[in-house]
Design a protein around this motif. Structure first.
Motif, short mmCIF file in Angstrom:
data_model
loop_
_atom_site.label_atom_id
_atom_site.label_comp_id
_atom_site.label_asym_id
_atom_site.label_seq_id
_atom_site.Cartn_x
_atom_site.Cartn_y
_atom_site.Cartn_z
N UNK A 44 0.84 -1.21 0.00
CA UNK A 44 0.00 0.00 0.00
C UNK A 44 0.87 1.26 0.00
N UNK A 45 1.90 1.27 0.83
CA UNK A 45 2.80 2.43 0.90
C UNK A 45 3.47 2.64 -0.46
N UNK A 46 3.96 1.56 -1.05
CA UNK A 46 4.64 1.68 -2.35
C UNK A 46 3.71 2.20 -3.44
N UNK A 47 2.45 1.76 -3.41
CA UNK A 47 1.49 2.22 -4.41
C UNK A 47 1.22 3.72 -4.31
N UNK A 48 1.30 4.26 -3.10
CA UNK A 48 1.05 5.68 -2.90
C UNK A 48 2.29 6.54 -2.97
N UNK A 49 3.46 5.92 -3.13
CA UNK A 49 4.73 6.65 -3.12
C UNK A 49 5.05 7.18 -4.50
N UNK A 50 5.37 8.48 -4.62
CA UNK A 50 5.71 9.03 -5.94
C UNK A 50 7.01 8.43 -6.48
N UNK A 51 7.08 8.36 -7.80
CA UNK A 51 8.23 7.73 -8.43
C UNK A 51 8.92 8.71 -9.37
N UNK A 52 10.20 8.87 -9.13
CA UNK A 52 11.06 9.56 -10.09
C UNK A 52 11.96 8.49 -10.68
N UNK A 53 12.84 7.96 -9.85
CA UNK A 53 13.69 6.85 -10.29
C UNK A 53 13.19 5.52 -9.74
N UNK A 54 12.37 5.56 -8.70
CA UNK A 54 11.86 4.34 -8.07
C UNK A 54 12.73 3.85 -6.93
N UNK A 55 13.85 4.51 -6.70
CA UNK A 55 14.78 4.04 -5.67
C UNK A 55 14.16 4.06 -4.28
N UNK A 56 13.59 5.20 -3.88
CA UNK A 56 13.05 5.27 -2.51
C UNK A 56 11.78 4.43 -2.39
N UNK A 57 10.99 4.33 -3.44
CA UNK A 57 9.79 3.48 -3.38
C UNK A 57 10.18 2.03 -3.12
N UNK A 58 11.20 1.57 -3.79
CA UNK A 58 11.61 0.18 -3.68
C UNK A 58 12.32 -0.15 -2.36
N UNK A 59 12.67 0.84 -1.59
CA UNK A 59 13.39 0.61 -0.33
C UNK A 59 12.47 0.42 0.88
N UNK A 60 11.16 0.56 0.69
CA UNK A 60 10.25 0.32 1.81
C UNK A 60 10.34 -1.14 2.23
N UNK A 95 5.40 15.63 4.99
CA UNK A 95 5.96 14.43 4.37
C UNK A 95 4.90 13.35 4.15
N UNK A 96 5.00 12.71 3.02
CA UNK A 96 4.01 11.72 2.61
C UNK A 96 3.97 10.50 3.53
N UNK A 97 5.09 10.08 4.04
CA UNK A 97 5.12 8.88 4.89
C UNK A 97 4.25 9.03 6.12
N UNK A 98 4.09 10.26 6.62
CA UNK A 98 3.29 10.47 7.84
C UNK A 98 1.81 10.19 7.60
N UNK A 99 1.40 10.20 6.35
CA UNK A 99 0.01 9.84 6.02
C UNK A 99 -0.09 8.39 5.57
N UNK A 100 0.87 7.95 4.73
CA UNK A 100 0.78 6.61 4.13
C UNK A 100 0.96 5.48 5.14
N UNK A 101 1.89 5.61 6.06
CA UNK A 101 2.14 4.51 7.00
C UNK A 101 0.93 4.27 7.90
#
Length: 161
Positions: A44-60, A95-101
């Motif tokens: 769920x967090x990854x689906x809501x995470x914005x992607x530029x290169x995908x690096x931070x999305x893939x690190x969850x 920050x987005x993580x404070x809502x997504x998590x």
């Protein structure tokens, strides 16, 4: 800066204490039920995470931290900038993580509790069955109580009788 959120699963801890009359370590089957929903939270967090290169999305990722009477899911993203990721047009102060998590946890917590309680109930029935048979369940092998053939195989391998 990295993101790290420690979620204590008090409902599950309390349910184990209630059914077992005291705290006990979780079994691998109970942990697998928690992991199933922790995986869904990460998705769920990854689906809501914005992607530029995908690096931070893939690190969850998540890690279960379990000891007797203390069950936690630690959700984290070790990317140094993850704490500042926000929606386009937004602000690093939001920050987005404070809502997504929390959103991911709240979305899955009820189903996780149902699934884990079902596994705890199975384990408790097996413990009670062993007690009625005059056997004392061994700590660390509670999951094997439900499969005595597997317990015999593993016990034989490691010299546990």
């Amino acid at each position: 800066m990295a993101v790290r959120v420690d979620i204590r699963l008090r409902s599950i801890e309390d349910y184990i204490k209630k059914t077992n009359r005291r705290a006990r370590i979780t079994t691998p089957r109970e942990e697998m039920a928690i992991e199933l929903y922790a995986d869904r939270m990460i998705d769920h967090i990854k689906q809501g995470w914005p992607v530029d290169t995908g690096t931070s999305r893939d690190r969850w990722q998540y890690e279960l931290k379990i000891s007797t009477g203390d069950i936690r899911i630690v959700i984290e993203n070790p990317m140094y900038y993850a704490e500042y990721v926000h929606r386009k047009g937004g602000s690093p102060e939001d920050p987005l993580w404070q809502r997504l998590v929390p959103e991911a946890f709240n979305m899955h917590k009820d189903q996780m509790l149902i699934a884990v309680r079902a596994e705890i109930d199975k384990t408790q029935r097996a413990i009670e069955r062993k007690k009625r048979q005059g056997e004392r369940p061994r700590a660390g092998l509670l999951d094997l109580i439900r499969n005595p053939n597997l317990a015999d195989v593993i016990g034989g391998l490691f010299g546990v009788q």
